[in-house]
Design a protein around this motif. Structure first.
Motif, PDB file in Angstrom:
ATOM      1  N   ARG A 236      63.363 -38.845 -14.665  1.00  0.00           N
ATOM      2  CA  ARG A 236      63.862 -37.634 -15.204  1.00  0.00           C
ATOM      3  C   ARG A 236      62.792 -36.534 -15.838  1.00  0.00           C
ATOM      4  O   ARG A 236      62.800 -35.540 -15.738  1.00  0.00           O
ATOM      5  CB  ARG A 236      64.366 -38.101 -16.748  1.00  0.00           C
ATOM      6  CG  ARG A 236      65.868 -39.007 -16.810  1.00  0.00           C
ATOM      7  CD  ARG A 236      66.116 -39.304 -17.963  1.00  0.00           C
ATOM      8  NE  ARG A 236      67.211 -40.282 -17.778  1.00  0.00           N
ATOM      9  CZ  ARG A 236      67.989 -40.864 -18.738  1.00  0.00           C
ATOM     10  NH1 ARG A 236      67.581 -40.704 -20.042  1.00  0.00           N
ATOM     11  NH2 ARG A 236      69.081 -41.297 -18.723  1.00  0.00           N
ATOM     12  N   GLU A 237      61.496 -37.077 -15.836  1.00  0.00           N
ATOM     13  CA  GLU A 237      60.503 -36.090 -16.028  1.00  0.00           C
ATOM     14  C   GLU A 237      60.472 -35.318 -15.097  1.00  0.00           C
ATOM     15  O   GLU A 237      59.952 -33.944 -15.302  1.00  0.00           O
ATOM     16  CB  GLU A 237      59.064 -36.877 -16.300  1.00  0.00           C
ATOM     17  CG  GLU A 237      59.078 -37.800 -17.421  1.00  0.00           C
ATOM     18  CD  GLU A 237      59.994 -38.970 -17.698  1.00  0.00           C
ATOM     19  OE1 GLU A 237      60.205 -39.473 -16.473  1.00  0.00           O
ATOM     20  OE2 GLU A 237      60.271 -39.430 -18.446  1.00  0.00           O
TER      21      GLU A 237
ATOM     22  N   PRO B 107      63.988 -24.924 -12.920  1.00  0.00           N
ATOM     23  CA  PRO B 107      63.964 -25.381 -14.316  1.00  0.00           C
ATOM     24  C   PRO B 107      62.995 -24.884 -15.111  1.00  0.00           C
ATOM     25  O   PRO B 107      61.971 -24.379 -14.676  1.00  0.00           O
ATOM     26  CB  PRO B 107      63.490 -26.970 -14.091  1.00  0.00           C
ATOM     27  CG  PRO B 107      62.937 -26.781 -12.757  1.00  0.00           C
ATOM     28  CD  PRO B 107      63.427 -25.908 -11.915  1.00  0.00           C
TER      29      PRO B 107
ATOM     30  N   ALA C  64      59.708 -24.317 -17.467  1.00  0.00           N
ATOM     31  CA  ALA C  64      58.545 -24.863 -17.665  1.00  0.00           C
ATOM     32  C   ALA C  64      58.604 -25.903 -18.895  1.00  0.00           C
ATOM     33  O   ALA C  64      58.891 -25.560 -19.907  1.00  0.00           O
ATOM     34  CB  ALA C  64      57.383 -23.792 -17.914  1.00  0.00           C
ATOM     35  N   ARG C  65      57.776 -27.107 -18.523  1.00  0.00           N
ATOM     36  CA  ARG C  65      57.701 -28.099 -19.491  1.00  0.00           C
ATOM     37  C   ARG C  65      56.203 -28.251 -20.161  1.00  0.00           C
ATOM     38  O   ARG C  65      55.316 -28.140 -19.170  1.00  0.00           O
ATOM     39  CB  ARG C  65      58.049 -29.439 -19.031  1.00  0.00           C
ATOM     40  CG  ARG C  65      59.325 -29.429 -18.546  1.00  0.00           C
ATOM     41  CD  ARG C  65      59.907 -30.803 -17.956  1.00  0.00           C
ATOM     42  NE  ARG C  65      59.927 -31.716 -19.093  1.00  0.00           N
ATOM     43  CZ  ARG C  65      60.582 -32.710 -19.309  1.00  0.00           C
ATOM     44  NH1 ARG C  65      61.377 -33.040 -18.384  1.00  0.00           N
ATOM     45  NH2 ARG C  65      60.463 -33.839 -20.256  1.00  0.00           N
ATOM     46  N   PRO C  66      56.152 -28.007 -21.481  1.00  0.00           N
ATOM     47  CA  PRO C  66      54.710 -27.707 -22.060  1.00  0.00           C
ATOM     48  C   PRO C  66      53.812 -28.894 -21.720  1.00  0.00           C
ATOM     49  O   PRO C  66      52.647 -28.883 -21.823  1.00  0.00           O
ATOM     50  CB  PRO C  66      54.988 -27.610 -23.434  1.00  0.00           C
ATOM     51  CG  PRO C  66      56.282 -28.128 -23.605  1.00  0.00           C
ATOM     52  CD  PRO C  66      57.192 -27.954 -22.255  1.00  0.00           C
ATOM     53  N   ASN C  67      54.380 -30.199 -21.411  1.00  0.00           N
ATOM     54  CA  ASN C  67      53.480 -31.337 -21.385  1.00  0.00           C
ATOM     55  C   ASN C  67      53.221 -31.903 -19.942  1.00  0.00           C
ATOM     56  O   ASN C  67      52.691 -32.809 -19.863  1.00  0.00           O
ATOM     57  CB  ASN C  67      54.202 -32.596 -22.130  1.00  0.00           C
ATOM     58  CG  ASN C  67      54.275 -32.259 -23.737  1.00  0.00           C
ATOM     59  OD1 ASN C  67      53.344 -31.591 -24.100  1.00  0.00           O
ATOM     60  ND2 ASN C  67      55.305 -32.813 -24.262  1.00  0.00           N
ATOM     61  N   VAL C  68      53.611 -30.889 -19.148  1.00  0.00           N
ATOM     62  CA  VAL C  68      53.458 -31.246 -17.678  1.00  0.00           C
ATOM     63  C   VAL C  68      52.426 -30.212 -16.785  1.00  0.00           C
ATOM     64  O   VAL C  68      52.431 -29.094 -17.131  1.00  0.00           O
ATOM     65  CB  VAL C  68      54.757 -31.092 -16.770  1.00  0.00           C
ATOM     66  CG1 VAL C  68      54.379 -31.204 -15.479  1.00  0.00           C
ATOM     67  CG2 VAL C  68      55.884 -32.006 -17.379  1.00  0.00           C
TER      68      VAL C  68
ATOM     69  N   GLU D  86      52.661 -35.720 -16.408  1.00  0.00           N
ATOM     70  CA  GLU D  86      53.462 -35.470 -17.804  1.00  0.00           C
ATOM     71  C   GLU D  86      52.838 -36.269 -18.770  1.00  0.00           C
ATOM     72  O   GLU D  86      52.601 -37.625 -18.615  1.00  0.00           O
ATOM     73  CB  GLU D  86      54.810 -35.604 -17.506  1.00  0.00           C
ATOM     74  CG  GLU D  86      55.462 -35.439 -19.092  1.00  0.00           C
ATOM     75  CD  GLU D  86      57.327 -35.458 -19.008  1.00  0.00           C
ATOM     76  OE1 GLU D  86      57.566 -34.892 -20.064  1.00  0.00           O
ATOM     77  OE2 GLU D  86      57.667 -35.814 -18.036  1.00  0.00           O
TER      78      GLU D  86
END
Length: 275
Positions: free
Chosen positions: A27-28, A154, A156-160, A182
């Motif tokens: 999922r990440e 998608p 942007a993911r802050p922890n990736v 991540e």
């Protein structure tokens, strides 16, 4: 340590390739149901739904998973599929499924599951040679068909974090590598300490599909997808149509192109797939 679209292929497929991991795996990084490559089996990298045309090939996809349990026990699984793609971007996967010997059911003989993805016609077919049936379902819209737009990227993911690994020859083909890392902060899912998940993907610069994906996730173990024995030649056109004599069951259901009772949800007909 090794533990299989791309791609997702592939795809996958719809769960067309072996052993999708525990709930939450992938999922990440937007893991799909197309086997070891998630949506990347369709080409243009994981998460893409843009069919690649003009670059035919065939190859063997192997997915190995290894998970270590708290008591020291280990679970290892391995699945293998053959993948074909023609110049039109149509894809065929063949997976041999062998039930565990411990099942005790002599009727559970090894069988080969064949899945055909036809972005030209917009259909997916799952062939069952034991019943001479083909379960049909519609593929989602593709950027390369009927003027559809590309699927939005998608957020942007802050922890990736993303790290470029440059270009290298992987499994005999030139590929570009990317590492996604991540970090799941402590407490985010009830975890006492931060969890780091690493996914390294090598995508063929010519074929536009992942040729190697390595994922390390402390929650689920290690996964290694390898695309080997790559032959860059046009496969036979007969591989991408439903064979004559098969009954096509309409309304294949969610994801994998069908499920139990699919034939009761639509009319069945015989003959080759529509072109």
């Amino acid at each position: 340590m090794k533990c299989s679209i791309a791609v997702c292929l592939v795809p996958i497929l719809a769960a067309v390739l072996p052993a999708q991991g525990p709930p939450g795996r992938g999922r990440e990084f937007g893991g799909g149901g197309f086997g070891g490559r998630g949506d990347g089996i369709l080409g243009a990298g994981p998460g893409s739904r843009t069919p690649v045309t003009g670059s035919p090939y065939s190859a063997v996809e192997t997915v190995q998973r290894q998970q270590s349990l708290a008591n020291g026990n280990q679970i290892s699984t391995k699945g293998q599929s053959t993948v074909y793609r023609d110049s039109q971007g149509r894809i065929r996967t063949e997976e041999t499924i062998t039930p565990p010997a411990s099942s005790g059911n002599s009727s559970n003989a090894a069988r080969t599951m064949v899945t055909i993805f036809d972005p030209v016609a917009g259909n997916r077919y799952v062939l069952d040679s034991s019943t001479m049936t083909a379960r049909q379902s519609r593929l989602p819209d593709f950027a390369g068909r009927a003027g559809d737009g590309a699927r939005p990227a998608p957020p942007a993911r802050p922890n990736v974090t993303t790290t470029s690994l440059g270009t290298a020859v992987i499994n005999g083909v030139s590929a570009t590598g990317t590492q996604l890392t991540e970090t799941i902060p402590a407490g985010a899912i009830g975890n006492a300490q931060a969890i780091q998940v690493v996914r390294i993907t090598w995508i063929s610069t010519e074929l536009k599909v992942p040729v190697e994906i390595k994922t390390t996730d402390p929650r689920f173990g290690n996964t290694d997808m390898e695309l080997t024995n790559v032959v860059q030649a046009e496969p036979s056109a007969s591989l991408f149509v439903v064979p004559a004599g098969y009954t096509i069951q309409q309304g294949g259901g969610r994801g994998s192109g069908g499920g139990p009772g699919a034939s009761s949800r639509g009319a069945a007909r015989r003959g080759p797939a529509p072109q």
